[in-house]
Design a protein around this motif. Structure first.
Motif, PDB file in Angstrom:
ATOM      1  N   VAL A 199     -48.387 -22.513  18.105  1.00  9.54           N
ATOM      2  CA  VAL A 199     -48.989 -23.307  19.174  1.00  9.54           C
ATOM      3  C   VAL A 199     -50.486 -23.022  19.261  1.00  9.54           C
ATOM      4  CG1 VAL A 199     -48.982 -23.787  21.649  1.00  9.54           C
ATOM      5  CG2 VAL A 199     -46.824 -23.422  20.441  1.00  9.54           C
ATOM      6  N   ASP A 200     -50.860 -21.753  19.250  1.00  8.46           N
ATOM      7  CA  ASP A 200     -52.282 -21.402  19.236  1.00  8.46           C
ATOM      8  C   ASP A 200     -52.995 -22.070  18.062  1.00  8.46           C
ATOM      9  OD1 ASP A 200     -52.117 -19.386  21.410  1.00  8.46           O
ATOM     10  OD2 ASP A 200     -50.951 -18.252  19.943  1.00  8.46           O
ATOM     11  N   ALA A 201     -52.346 -22.039  16.897  1.00  7.59           N
ATOM     12  CA  ALA A 201     -52.952 -22.606  15.693  1.00  7.59           C
ATOM     13  C   ALA A 201     -53.144 -24.106  15.827  1.00  7.59           C
ATOM     14  CB  ALA A 201     -52.084 -22.282  14.479  1.00  7.59           C
ATOM     15  N   ALA A 202     -52.138 -24.786  16.351  1.00  8.47           N
ATOM     16  CA  ALA A 202     -52.220 -26.241  16.469  1.00  8.47           C
ATOM     17  C   ALA A 202     -53.297 -26.663  17.463  1.00  8.47           C
ATOM     18  CB  ALA A 202     -50.867 -26.810  16.880  1.00  8.47           C
ATOM     19  N   VAL A 203     -53.390 -25.965  18.582  1.00 10.75           N
ATOM     20  CA  VAL A 203     -54.378 -26.326  19.593  1.00 10.75           C
ATOM     21  C   VAL A 203     -55.792 -26.058  19.076  1.00 10.75           C
ATOM     22  CG1 VAL A 203     -55.224 -25.847  21.924  1.00 10.75           C
ATOM     23  CG2 VAL A 203     -52.768 -26.002  21.493  1.00 10.75           C
ATOM     24  N   ALA A 204     -56.001 -24.930  18.412  1.00 14.77           N
ATOM     25  CA  ALA A 204     -57.315 -24.649  17.833  1.00 14.77           C
ATOM     26  C   ALA A 204     -57.681 -25.686  16.787  1.00 14.77           C
ATOM     27  CB  ALA A 204     -57.323 -23.252  17.221  1.00 14.77           C
ATOM     28  N   ALA A 229     -55.471 -31.874  28.959  1.00 13.76           N
ATOM     29  CA  ALA A 229     -54.329 -31.463  29.770  1.00 13.76           C
ATOM     30  C   ALA A 229     -53.128 -31.112  28.901  1.00 13.76           C
ATOM     31  CB  ALA A 229     -53.961 -32.573  30.757  1.00 13.76           C
ATOM     32  N   GLY A 230     -52.855 -31.937  27.897  1.00 16.09           N
ATOM     33  CA  GLY A 230     -51.675 -31.705  27.069  1.00 16.09           C
ATOM     34  C   GLY A 230     -51.790 -30.474  26.197  1.00 16.09           C
ATOM     35  N   LEU A 231     -52.944 -30.309  25.555  1.00 17.21           N
ATOM     36  CA  LEU A 231     -53.126 -29.157  24.669  1.00 17.21           C
ATOM     37  C   LEU A 231     -53.123 -27.856  25.467  1.00 17.21           C
ATOM     38  CD1 LEU A 231     -55.860 -30.645  22.313  1.00 17.21           C
ATOM     39  CD2 LEU A 231     -53.420 -30.383  21.836  1.00 17.21           C
ATOM     40  N   SER A 232     -53.767 -27.866  26.628  1.00 17.26           N
ATOM     41  CA  SER A 232     -53.799 -26.639  27.437  1.00 17.26           C
ATOM     42  C   SER A 232     -52.436 -26.333  28.031  1.00 17.26           C
ATOM     43  CB  SER A 232     -54.855 -26.757  28.542  1.00 17.26           C
ATOM     44  OG  SER A 232     -54.551 -27.808  29.446  1.00 17.26           O
ATOM     45  N   ALA A 233     -51.662 -27.381  28.373  1.00 12.10           N
ATOM     46  CA  ALA A 233     -50.319 -27.145  28.909  1.00 12.10           C
ATOM     47  C   ALA A 233     -49.417 -26.497  27.867  1.00 12.10           C
ATOM     48  CB  ALA A 233     -49.713 -28.456  29.395  1.00 12.10           C
ATOM     49  N   LEU A 277     -50.432 -24.690  25.352  1.00 15.10           N
ATOM     50  CA  LEU A 277     -50.942 -23.336  25.127  1.00 15.10           C
ATOM     51  C   LEU A 277     -50.478 -22.393  26.231  1.00 15.10           C
ATOM     52  CD1 LEU A 277     -53.001 -21.816  23.173  1.00 15.10           C
ATOM     53  CD2 LEU A 277     -54.627 -22.073  25.042  1.00 15.10           C
ATOM     54  N   THR A 278     -50.563 -22.841  27.468  1.00 15.43           N
ATOM     55  CA  THR A 278     -50.145 -22.002  28.595  1.00 15.43           C
ATOM     56  C   THR A 278     -48.660 -21.688  28.527  1.00 15.43           C
ATOM     57  OG1 THR A 278     -51.889 -22.894  30.013  1.00 15.43           O
ATOM     58  CG2 THR A 278     -49.993 -21.890  31.110  1.00 15.43           C
ATOM     59  N   ALA A 279     -47.870 -22.684  28.154  1.00 13.68           N
ATOM     60  CA  ALA A 279     -46.414 -22.506  28.150  1.00 13.68           C
ATOM     61  C   ALA A 279     -45.928 -21.658  26.983  1.00 13.68           C
ATOM     62  CB  ALA A 279     -45.733 -23.873  28.118  1.00 13.68           C
ATOM     63  N   ALA A 300     -58.051 -36.500  38.655  1.00 10.16           N
ATOM     64  CA  ALA A 300     -57.367 -35.404  39.346  1.00 10.16           C
ATOM     65  C   ALA A 300     -55.856 -35.611  39.367  1.00 10.16           C
ATOM     66  CB  ALA A 300     -57.894 -35.280  40.772  1.00 10.16           C
ATOM     67  N   GLY A 301     -55.413 -36.860  39.306  1.00  9.92           N
ATOM     68  CA  GLY A 301     -53.985 -37.138  39.382  1.00  9.92           C
ATOM     69  C   GLY A 301     -53.266 -37.154  38.051  1.00  9.92           C
ATOM     70  N   TYR A 302     -53.999 -36.936  36.958  1.00  8.43           N
ATOM     71  CA  TYR A 302     -53.347 -37.002  35.650  1.00  8.43           C
ATOM     72  C   TYR A 302     -52.365 -35.848  35.471  1.00  8.43           C
ATOM     73  CZ  TYR A 302     -52.278 -37.333  30.767  1.00  8.43           C
ATOM     74  OH  TYR A 302     -51.571 -37.441  29.586  1.00  8.43           O
ATOM     75  N   THR A 303     -51.192 -36.126  34.908  1.00 11.14           N
ATOM     76  CA  THR A 303     -50.186 -35.099  34.638  1.00 11.14           C
ATOM     77  C   THR A 303     -49.656 -35.243  33.214  1.00 11.14           C
ATOM     78  OG1 THR A 303     -48.404 -36.490  35.504  1.00 11.14           O
ATOM     79  CG2 THR A 303     -49.450 -34.941  37.047  1.00 11.14           C
ATOM     80  N   VAL A 304     -49.213 -34.133  32.665  1.00 12.16           N
ATOM     81  CA  VAL A 304     -48.562 -34.096  31.357  1.00 12.16           C
ATOM     82  C   VAL A 304     -47.060 -34.148  31.568  1.00 12.16           C
ATOM     83  CG1 VAL A 304     -48.210 -32.732  29.254  1.00 12.16           C
ATOM     84  CG2 VAL A 304     -50.440 -32.726  30.401  1.00 12.16           C
ATOM     85  N   GLU A 305     -46.377 -34.933  30.778  1.00  7.31           N
ATOM     86  CA  GLU A 305     -44.918 -34.974  30.837  1.00  7.31           C
ATOM     87  C   GLU A 305     -44.348 -34.001  29.813  1.00  7.31           C
ATOM     88  OE1 GLU A 305     -43.579 -38.968  30.298  1.00  7.31           O
ATOM     89  OE2 GLU A 305     -44.293 -39.637  32.260  1.00  7.31           O
ATOM     90  N   GLN A 306     -43.478 -33.099  30.274  1.00  6.62           N
ATOM     91  CA  GLN A 306     -42.797 -32.159  29.391  1.00  6.62           C
ATOM     92  C   GLN A 306     -41.302 -32.483  29.428  1.00  6.62           C
ATOM     93  OE1 GLN A 306     -43.928 -27.988  29.823  1.00  6.62           O
ATOM     94  NE2 GLN A 306     -45.756 -28.590  30.969  1.00  6.62           N
ATOM     95  N   HIS A 307     -40.706 -32.599  28.266  1.00  3.97           N
ATOM     96  CA  HIS A 307     -39.298 -32.990  28.242  1.00  3.97           C
ATOM     97  C   HIS A 307     -38.665 -32.596  26.908  1.00  3.97           C
ATOM     98  CE1 HIS A 307     -40.435 -36.435  25.693  1.00  3.97           C
ATOM     99  NE2 HIS A 307     -41.414 -36.676  26.561  1.00  3.97           N
TER     100      HIS A 307
END
Length: 534
Positions: free
Chosen positions: A44-49, A133-137, A139-141, A248-255
């Motif tokens: 995941v780190d590799a893909a985001v970088a 938002a998606g890449l950081s989500a 990475l955080t997860a 501010a209202g943008y959200t990432v969908e995780q599923h």
């Protein structure tokens, strides 16, 4: 051989390592991702970088102003997850801003033309970008390294500037009419009113500052902080309906993924709104109608073409498109990553068209998408415009295959309507015939999408072409740098028995490459990459 076919061949060997691999459409981005593995990070780190680096070295394809999907296989949990960071329309979007005009060309997605191509170019074509938002989500997860650490290679690349080789010059030249409409874009990509010369670097001061702000203040600043204020101000000044409240209202969908099976392997894709449904439909057709022989032959290509045509016909009925006349071209980036533990990532994100909307936001240096053209300007269809609506029909299909709870390979591609045929064929070749990743990437392909004909690469030989011609109307076209008629794939594979990891990229894409873990450097020596110097 046909005398009109150029007499040349290109081959890129796959790279391998027990410690992981990263493959992408630019070798520098692949190295940025592989450096995270060398620092103790995971796939995941590799893909985001890698994705953040692509924002700098392949900006016409993807970046902070884009959106997409990330599929991850978690080796410890034996589970696949999806991060859907597709763009959304402004809450105040007004279909009246996009009146139909038969004098204008259809959009990339095949929908009717709009007056002044307002859904394709300029500020009116921009959706809320989900990339940060998606890449950081993800990475955080599931990552191990910090946000600042994975941004570091991209920042170093941005400080040096956009690397210009002949392929960069080509990409800019192809989009000159779009770029010259925007002063900020022209300043970067059209110095002195013309594409930049190869063997130079174009300065990126605003984008560099933006990446540094993201590293210092965190990804939330893009949507609710100092960067959000600049982004919203520039969008408003340009006439976009996107507001700071929308950001501010943008959200990432995780599923969970959309999954199927093929030859005893589980196939995990990005979901119903991606191209994954078509990929799985094609593989399901093969399970029922095709028994592979000892080697790839004409019967292989006939079965693959029939399966793809059937899958695309179903898709077009679903989204309200005619059965023929699919879109051509399109620009996207795909990257795949695997680590020593067997975690895998397939990540595809895009600006949609080459250079997206053609808009560079002046204060932040962000090249913005033109994803409003994902939506049908006509009312009443599943993909029609509506305030706040997320993109719900895409060709992107990042795919991961697993068997017995272990990841086998991750693959995906760029190239609009060519993405699904390419990704589906590589997936099928690997599972139908058990060939190597390198062999799969160098196998000739067909392109079929229920458009009334099948495109065939003459590299498959006269017998193969002749056999296909008995069944389909053919377009014989070789694999070339441009136009990209068979998509641009990147993939990784891991042998569950030995733990050896492999990475491969499109042999006809000049800058594409794969890399194995090594410290990041701006110079190419001693990096284990497969691509030439940019």
């Amino acid at each position: 051989m046909n005398e009109n076919v150029e007499q040349w061949q290109v081959r890129k060997p796959a790279v391998s390592s027990p410690d992981g691999a990263v493959a992408a459409q630019h070798w520098m981005a692949a190295r940025a991702g592989a450096a995270m593995l060398a620092q103790g990070g995971n796939a995941v780190d590799a893909a985001v970088a890698c994705a953040m680096a692509l924002n700098v070295v392949e900006p016409w394809m993807c970046g902070l102003g884009g959106s997409g999907f990330l599929v991850v296989w978690l080796a410890k949990d034996r589970e696949a997850r999806v991060f859907n960071f597709q763009g959304t329309l402004a809450e105040a979007i007004d279909p009246a801003d996009y009146p139909l005009d038969p004098a204008e060309p259809a959009s990339l997605m095949g929908y009717p033309g709009v007056r002044d191509q307002a859904n394709v170019r300029g500020y009116g074509a921009i959706t809320l970008p989900g990339a940060v938002a998606g890449l950081s989500a993800a990475l955080t997860a599931h990552g191990r390294l910090s946000w600042a650490e994975v941004l570091a290679p991209g920042i170093a690349l941005a400080e040096r500037g956009l690397p210009v080789d002949w392929h960069t010059t080509l990409q800019v030249a192809l989009a000159m009419d779009l770029i010259r409409r925007d002063p900020a874009a022209s300043a970067i990509y059209l110095p002195d009113g013309a594409p930049p010369l190869p063997e130079t670097y174009r300065p990126l001061p605003a984008l560099t500052a933006t990446l540094k702000t993201l590293a210092a203040e965190g990804p939330q600043s893009f949507y609710q902080g100092s960067l959000a204020e600049k982004i919203a101000a520039d969008l408003k000044a340009g006439g976009s309906r996107i507001t700071i409240e929308d950001l501010a209202g943008y959200t990432v969908e995780q599923h969970a993924p959309l999954s199927g099976s093929h030859r005893g392997a589980a196939i995990h894709t990005a979901g119903e709104t991606s191209g994954g449904a078509r990929l799985l439909d094609m593989l399901a057709y093969l399970e029922d109608a095709f028994t592979p022989g000892e080697a790839v032959g004409p019967d292989t290509w006939i079965a693959y073409a029939r399966g793809l045509d059937q899958a695309f016909a179903t898709h077009k009925r679903k989204v309200g498109l005619a059965a023929a006349g699919a879109e051509e071209g399109g620009c996207t980036s795909h990257m795949s990553a695997v680590d020593a533990e067997g975690n895998m990532v397939a990540l595809t994100y895009t600006l949609l068209n080459r250079f997206g909307s053609g808009v560079v936001l002046p204060q932040t240096g962000i090249l913005m998408n033109n994803s409003v053209s994902y939506f049908d300007p006509r009312p009443g269809n599943p993909v029609s415009m509506a305030g706040g609506k997320r993109i719900n029909s895409s060709n992107m299909c990042p795919t991961i295959a697993t068997r017995d709870g272990q990841a086998l390979f991750a693959v995906g591609a760029s190239g609009a309507n060519h993405i699904v045929p390419c990704t589906a064929q590589i997936t099928a070749l690997l599972l139908d015939y058990g060939i190597s990743l390198e062999e799969a990437f160098h196998s000739p392909r067909i392109d079929a999408s229920a458009r009334g004909s099948v495109r065939v690469n003459p590299a498959m030989g006269t017998d193969g072409v002749a056999a296909l011609a008995k069944v389909f109307e053919l377009e014989v076209a070789q694999l070339m740098v441009f136009p990209k008629l068979y998509s641009c794939p990147s993939g990784v594979l891991r042998d569950p028995e030995t733990g050896t990891c492999w990475g491969a990229s499109d042999p006809s894409a000049p800058a594409a490459g794969a890399a194995i873990p090594a410290p990041f450097s701006l110079t190419p020596e001693g990096t284990g990459t497969t691509a030439p110097r940019a």
